[in-house]
Write an enzyme that holds these catalytic residues in place. Structure first.
Site, mmCIF file in Angstrom:
data_model
loop_
_atom_site.group_PDB
_atom_site.id
_atom_site.type_symbol
_atom_site.label_atom_id
_atom_site.label_comp_id
_atom_site.label_asym_id
_atom_site.label_seq_id
_atom_site.Cartn_x
_atom_site.Cartn_y
_atom_site.Cartn_z
ATOM 1 C CB CYS A 1 4.105 -3.048 7.377
ATOM 2 S SG CYS A 1 5.575 -3.003 6.330
ATOM 3 C CD GLU B 1 2.524 -4.085 -1.682
ATOM 4 O OE1 GLU B 1 3.768 -4.029 -1.825
ATOM 5 O OE2 GLU B 1 1.864 -3.194 -1.125
HETATM 6 N N1 ARG Z 1 -0.573 -1.955 -1.495
HETATM 7 C C1 ARG Z 1 -0.257 -0.622 -1.893
HETATM 8 C C2 ARG Z 1 -0.167 -0.531 -3.404
HETATM 9 O O1 ARG Z 1 -0.311 -1.523 -4.058
HETATM 10 C C3 ARG Z 1 1.038 -0.138 -1.286
HETATM 11 C C4 ARG Z 1 1.141 -0.223 0.224
HETATM 12 C C5 ARG Z 1 2.554 -0.140 0.733
HETATM 13 N N2 ARG Z 1 3.371 -1.185 0.150
HETATM 14 C C6 ARG Z 1 4.700 -1.305 0.290
HETATM 15 N N3 ARG Z 1 5.292 -2.287 -0.313
HETATM 16 N N4 ARG Z 1 5.396 -0.468 1.011
HETATM 17 O O2 ARG Z 1 0.079 0.472 -3.994
#
Ligand code: ARG
Length: 396
Positions: free
Chosen positions: A80, A259
């Site tokens: 993280c 992400e």
């Molecule tokens: N990478 C994941 C997604 O795109 C989420 C993982 C946790 N990410 C966070 N910013 N807390 O859904």
């Protein structure tokens, strides 16, 4: 039932006593970070916990121990990048809540409270632990909010390809997709509160905050009809604190643009949108040498960030978050603690070399560090669907 399924079921149902050494190690860690905990109080607490374990096989964390354990599990999460804020985790202690319906309702409440119309708060809801008397509940979904996937013609898929197997599974449990299927149909929650008897619950629409995606300079982008949910809430990781396992402890932070823009919507085994974006941009996809992938990836990530900003929904960007992570590392060092990190997860998937986290190495992750978030084992999943059970891949 396949062999693996039988083994997992048997292990999960076998009463497990809490390891007193793990409990003691945790209480000692708790003391090092709690100025109010005197040596006498620590000694008394260790004795009390040992007695409770001897009598019942387990022990009950105080509210302060639970909160400390959960925040430190986050601090220990080597993948993280957002750990600067670890102290700010909001704890929802729901250890007393039982029954699949009530657990699903608490997950819904979690999403509402964490989403707060866009001002996202890092939140964890902790349900009952595994005890000698009974295993705690499990949530089968990888996240509280995920989108379904349907096979269309040939190899084509509508939705999030990664959840094809899970969508099949919930349909097998009796869920029917909406009459008009779309690429962003929210999957129901699957809660297993009685081992081997999962039940599904639809999430109410108003608990699922979503952002429609548009691009600041390309009007055609909005016509793709893309969207993404605002709250990423991991729900299939168990929380381990001082020898006690909480198998259902959904937690969320807020998104970083990459992400969604550079992984969820771009990966070939997810929404695979780069060819369409490149086409919209008028780029030739015939040769890799036009760098159409790279150019489309940046514009898609920009669109995600622009849309969240426009909607007033908290979102980090990878440059800022990288700098903050280095601040976190420096603070941890000042506090005399090791901060382990997994380089391949910390470095953002866009412009890696432009972010300071790229230019160094970190203390290697250590699987034995506790408190920790670890993959949870849904008890009945292997029986219901062995191939989905086998895909315990890390989340993107
Ligand atoms: N990478 C994941 C997604 O795109 C989420 C993982 C946790 N990410 C966070 N910013 N807390 O859904």
């Amino acid at each position: 039932m396949c062999k693996d399924a039988a083994v997992i079921l048997r292990n999960a149902l076998r009463p497990k006593c809490v390891d007193t050494d793990e409990a003691e190690e945790f209480l000692r860690l708790f003391q090092t970070e709690d100025p109010a905990m005197t040596d006498d109080r620590l000694r008394a607490r260790i004795e009390e916990v040992k007695d409770e374990i001897a009598a019942t096989g387990s022990y009950t964390h105080t509210a302060a121990e639970l909160a400390f354990g959960a925040t430190v599990a986050w601090r220990n999460s080597a993948r993280c990048i957002g750990r600067l804020y670890w102290r700010g985790l909001r704890i929802r202690d729901r250890r007393q809540v039982s029954g699949a319906r009530a657990i699903a309702a608490e997950c819904t409440a979690h999403l509402r409270e964490a989403g707060r119309d866009g001002r996202i708060r890092s939140t964890i809801t902790i349900f009952a632990p595994d005890t000698v008397a009974a295993p705690g509940p499990r949530i089968w979904n990888e996240q509280l909010i995920r989108y379904a996937a349907y096979r269309t013609r040939g190899d084509s898929v509508c939705g999030d390809r990664r959840y094809l197997g899970f969508t099949d599974l919930v349909r097998q449990l009796g869920w029917t997709p909406p009459a008009r299927r779309g690429p962003f149909d929210v999957l129901p929650l699957v809660v297993e509160s009685e081992p081997g008897r999962p039940r599904y619950f639809e999430l109410p629409e108003d608990a699922v905050l979503e952002v429609p995606l548009s691009h600041p300079d390309h009007p055609w982008f909005a016509e793709f009809g893309l969207r993404w949910h605002a709250v990423p809430a991991m729900s299939n990781m168990r929380l381990e604190i001082g020898g006690v396992t909480y198998p259902a402890a959904p937690f969320n932070g807020w998104y970083m643009g990459t992400e969604i823009g550079a992984r969820n919507l771009a990966d070939a085994d997810r929404y695979d949108l780069l060819p369409s974006i490149a086409e919209g941009m008028g780029l030739s996809t015939r040769s890799e040498r036009t760098l159409w992938r790279d150019r489309a990836l940046v514009e898609l990530t920009l669109a995600v960030q622009h849309s969240f900003d426009t909607a007033g929904v908290t979102m980090a960007d990878h440059h800022t978050e990288s700098r903050r992570f280095l601040t976190h590392l420096a603070r941890e060092e000042d506090a005399g603690r090791a901060c382990r990190a997994d380089w391949s997860w910390i470095v953002p998937p866009v412009s890696g070399s432009q972010s300071p986290v790229f230019h160094r190495y970190y203390d290697e992750p250590d699987a034995s560090v506790r408190p920790a978030f670890l993959p949870a084992e849904p008890i009945g999943l292997p029986a219901v669907m062995p191939d989905v059970a086998a895909q315990r891949c890390p989340f993107p």
